[in-house]
Design an enzyme around this catalytic site. Sequence first.
Site, short mmCIF file in Angstrom:
data_model
loop_
_atom_site.label_atom_id
_atom_site.label_comp_id
_atom_site.label_asym_id
_atom_site.label_seq_id
_atom_site.Cartn_x
_atom_site.Cartn_y
_atom_site.Cartn_z
N GLU A 33 0.89 -1.24 0.00
CA GLU A 33 0.11 0.00 0.00
C GLU A 33 0.79 1.25 -0.07
OE1 GLU A 33 -3.15 1.05 -0.30
OE2 GLU A 33 -2.23 3.06 -0.01
N HIS A 51 -25.21 -2.58 -1.01
CA HIS A 51 -26.35 -2.35 -1.62
C HIS A 51 -27.06 -3.74 -1.91
CE1 HIS A 51 -25.86 1.87 -2.63
NE2 HIS A 51 -24.44 1.59 -2.70
N ILE A 333 -13.46 0.47 -10.28
CA ILE A 333 -14.46 -0.24 -9.52
C ILE A 333 -15.08 0.91 -8.31
CG2 ILE A 333 -14.52 -1.93 -7.46
CD1 ILE A 333 -13.46 -2.91 -9.90
N SER A 335 -19.15 2.73 -7.27
CA SER A 335 -20.15 2.18 -6.78
C SER A 335 -20.90 1.11 -7.63
CB SER A 335 -21.03 3.18 -6.36
OG SER A 335 -22.23 2.74 -5.50
N CYS A 396 -10.92 11.04 24.27
CA CYS A 396 -11.89 11.77 23.56
C CYS A 396 -13.28 11.94 24.15
CB CYS A 396 -11.87 10.99 22.07
SG CYS A 396 -13.05 11.67 21.20
N CYS A 438 -9.17 16.55 21.84
CA CYS A 438 -8.50 15.40 22.41
C CYS A 438 -7.26 15.15 21.41
CB CYS A 438 -9.27 13.97 21.85
SG CYS A 438 -9.96 14.00 20.41
C1 LIG Z 1 -18.70 8.87 -3.00
C2 LIG Z 1 -18.88 7.61 -3.11
C3 LIG Z 1 -19.73 6.86 -2.53
C4 LIG Z 1 -19.71 5.37 -2.41
N1 LIG Z 1 -20.75 4.68 -1.85
C5 LIG Z 1 -20.48 3.43 -2.03
C6 LIG Z 1 -21.57 2.79 -1.21
O1 LIG Z 1 -22.54 3.37 -0.56
N2 LIG Z 1 -21.66 1.14 -1.32
C7 LIG Z 1 -20.67 0.74 -2.22
O2 LIG Z 1 -20.81 -0.41 -2.35
N3 LIG Z 1 -19.77 1.53 -2.85
C8 LIG Z 1 -19.55 2.70 -2.76
N4 LIG Z 1 -18.72 3.47 -3.46
C9 LIG Z 1 -17.76 2.93 -4.13
C10 LIG Z 1 -16.43 2.22 -3.45
O3 LIG Z 1 -16.22 3.31 -2.34
C11 LIG Z 1 -15.27 1.87 -4.21
O4 LIG Z 1 -15.94 0.93 -5.19
C12 LIG Z 1 -14.25 0.99 -3.47
O5 LIG Z 1 -14.00 1.73 -2.28
C13 LIG Z 1 -13.09 1.05 -4.41
O6 LIG Z 1 -12.14 0.23 -3.67
P1 LIG Z 1 -10.71 -0.01 -4.32
O7 LIG Z 1 -10.22 -1.12 -3.43
O8 LIG Z 1 -11.04 -0.58 -5.86
O9 LIG Z 1 -10.06 1.43 -4.42
P2 LIG Z 1 -9.23 2.13 -3.19
O10 LIG Z 1 -10.17 2.21 -1.97
O11 LIG Z 1 -9.40 3.37 -3.81
O12 LIG Z 1 -7.87 1.44 -2.90
C14 LIG Z 1 -6.77 1.53 -3.73
C15 LIG Z 1 -5.66 1.61 -3.07
O13 LIG Z 1 -4.41 1.54 -4.08
C16 LIG Z 1 -3.51 2.20 -3.34
N5 LIG Z 1 -2.50 2.49 -4.45
C17 LIG Z 1 -2.69 3.30 -5.62
N6 LIG Z 1 -1.56 3.32 -6.53
C18 LIG Z 1 -0.71 2.66 -5.74
C19 LIG Z 1 0.79 2.13 -5.89
N7 LIG Z 1 1.40 2.36 -7.04
N8 LIG Z 1 1.44 1.26 -5.08
C20 LIG Z 1 0.57 0.87 -3.91
N9 LIG Z 1 -0.62 1.17 -3.67
C21 LIG Z 1 -1.26 1.97 -4.39
C22 LIG Z 1 -4.15 3.54 -3.08
O14 LIG Z 1 -3.30 4.36 -2.10
C23 LIG Z 1 -5.38 2.81 -2.35
O15 LIG Z 1 -5.21 2.77 -1.06
C24 LIG Z 1 -18.77 4.80 -3.57
C25 LIG Z 1 -17.84 5.61 -3.78
C26 LIG Z 1 -17.55 6.85 -3.68
C27 LIG Z 1 -16.54 7.62 -4.16
#
Ligand SMILES: Cc1cc2nc3c(=O)[nH]c(=O)nc-3n(C[C@H](O)[C@H](O)[C@H](O)COP(=O)(O)OP(=O)(O)OC[C@H]3O[C@@H](n4cnc5c(N)ncnc54)[C@H](O)[C@@H]3O)c2cc1C
Length: 468
Positions: A33, A51, A333, A335, A396, A438
Amino acid sequence: MEEFQVAIIGGGIVGACMFSELTRKGVSCVLLEAASDVSNGSTKANSGIVHAGYDPVPNTLKARFNIRGNQLYPAMCARLKIDILQCGTLVVTDEANREGLNILYERGLANGVQGMRIIERDELHTMEPNLADNIDIGLYAPTGAVISPYLTCIALCEEGVVNGGKVLLNFKVDKIEQQGDNYQIFAQDKSVSAKYVINCAGVGANAINALVNAPQVPLKYVKGEYLLLDKSQNGFVNRPIFPLPTKAGKGILALPTLHGNIMLGPTAIPCEANDTTVDAEGIAQIKQKVELSVKKPNYKKVIKLFAGVRVISGDDFVVEHLPNTHYFYTAGICSPGLTAAPAIAEYLVDEMIKDGLTTAPHTFVSRKPYISTEKLSKKELKELIKQNPAYGKIVCRCERITEGEILDALNSPLHPTDVDAIKRRVRPTMGRCQGGFCLPKVIKLIAKHYGIAEERVCLNGQGSEIVK
Ligand SMILES: Cc1cc2nc3c(=O)[nH]c(=O)nc-3n(C[C@H](O)[C@H](O)[C@H](O)COP(=O)(O)OP(=O)(O)OC[C@H]3O[C@@H](n4cnc5c(N)ncnc54)[C@H](O)[C@@H]3O)c2cc1C
């Protein structure tokens, strides 16, 4: 150089689910990470809704993984010993849009959502007394739920660690080389080696794909801004209240958080990757649109503004295996990615096993949940304080978090080093004063724990020192 069977790039919910799924199958695994903690991308700033699955278009990956993810969540939360609020979700509208609600209901049936029903005005307003007067009908989906997205991600990573996996934080992957049958994965001067690589890097997906000559995925970024209301507003709504969705998204909703706050949002504003600013326009939009579904919230009780970034690729998720390699990637990836993540991991691990990944017999080790003194009876708390007086010292006041709870977080498997990382685990600075009281105490505890000067304690990652 340390060698693993699998390297996961990205510690968001998708990477965390992969890490948990693989380590529980006895696969040696490292999670890399870039940030100073897991759950620092989209996963920390979203609505936290599991959902039900009536929204995605049938026969898409979104529909398939949403439904399966929704089924997996209750058992996963029980296994991780974290809370899930099985409150259901409501989509509401007026009589003129009944047909739109019926279409959503039919889509839910086609996707296999269980237990949905259309609810008429009287019952609807009894279930949710703060609905706007113009609301006549609602689609109730009892399988919808609310979780803490960041704690779920952290708990999955902790589970992976206690089951033999390794998490390397501050490891921003910048080079990948094929050497024999393995990939060498670099972050500046550090490196690890693994036979399989899975790209779960969220906004960084294309940068990682470029390192192995995998295709570039067309991605766009859409910001979602939120207003968070103080716990005194608990009960304003009892479950997520959505307006009828449009092509632009699921709209602005009002929902309860797992901890009793009320959240309003999100907006949907095209943005640059990593733009998590909140502006006056966004706030105005939330206020205007949320009141189409609910009565006027008490905006004087707003304690925090924040935003998350959706990473979107066309109309569906991208979950792929690069042919003739041991490289797998996810992209776009958005919502319902939080909901879908356990199902994406289940699918990808099956694909990796078909590709030759070997699993081994493994005795599962349960992660230790965080103690919440607020939830203990007086007798239980007294007993705990007798064993360790740190649980008797409040740090806190808003969230009633004790020194003992903060020390538990500092001693937890991922060794969190900054204030926000402690906040995401046990909630100091999360309350009404947002750390006004806090924060200095939390800084002191972190500095003492790591034997560093208070000036070196960061808010969220290197360069965010708080004390000058
Ligand atoms: C406003 C909003 C509302 C949403 N509401 C919902 C909801 O209610 N329900 C639902 O199911 N989904 C929801 N989603 C969607 C959901 O949040 C995302 O689909 C999900 O969090 C994506 O996860 P991820 O692991 O793909 O990405 P991320 O959580 O972005 O994780 C990717 C990780 O990769 C790391 N990374 C990037 N580049 C590198 C690198 N070069 N080397 C090492 N690490 C790296 C980043 O630091 C990050 O920690 C919502 C999204 C948003 C923005």
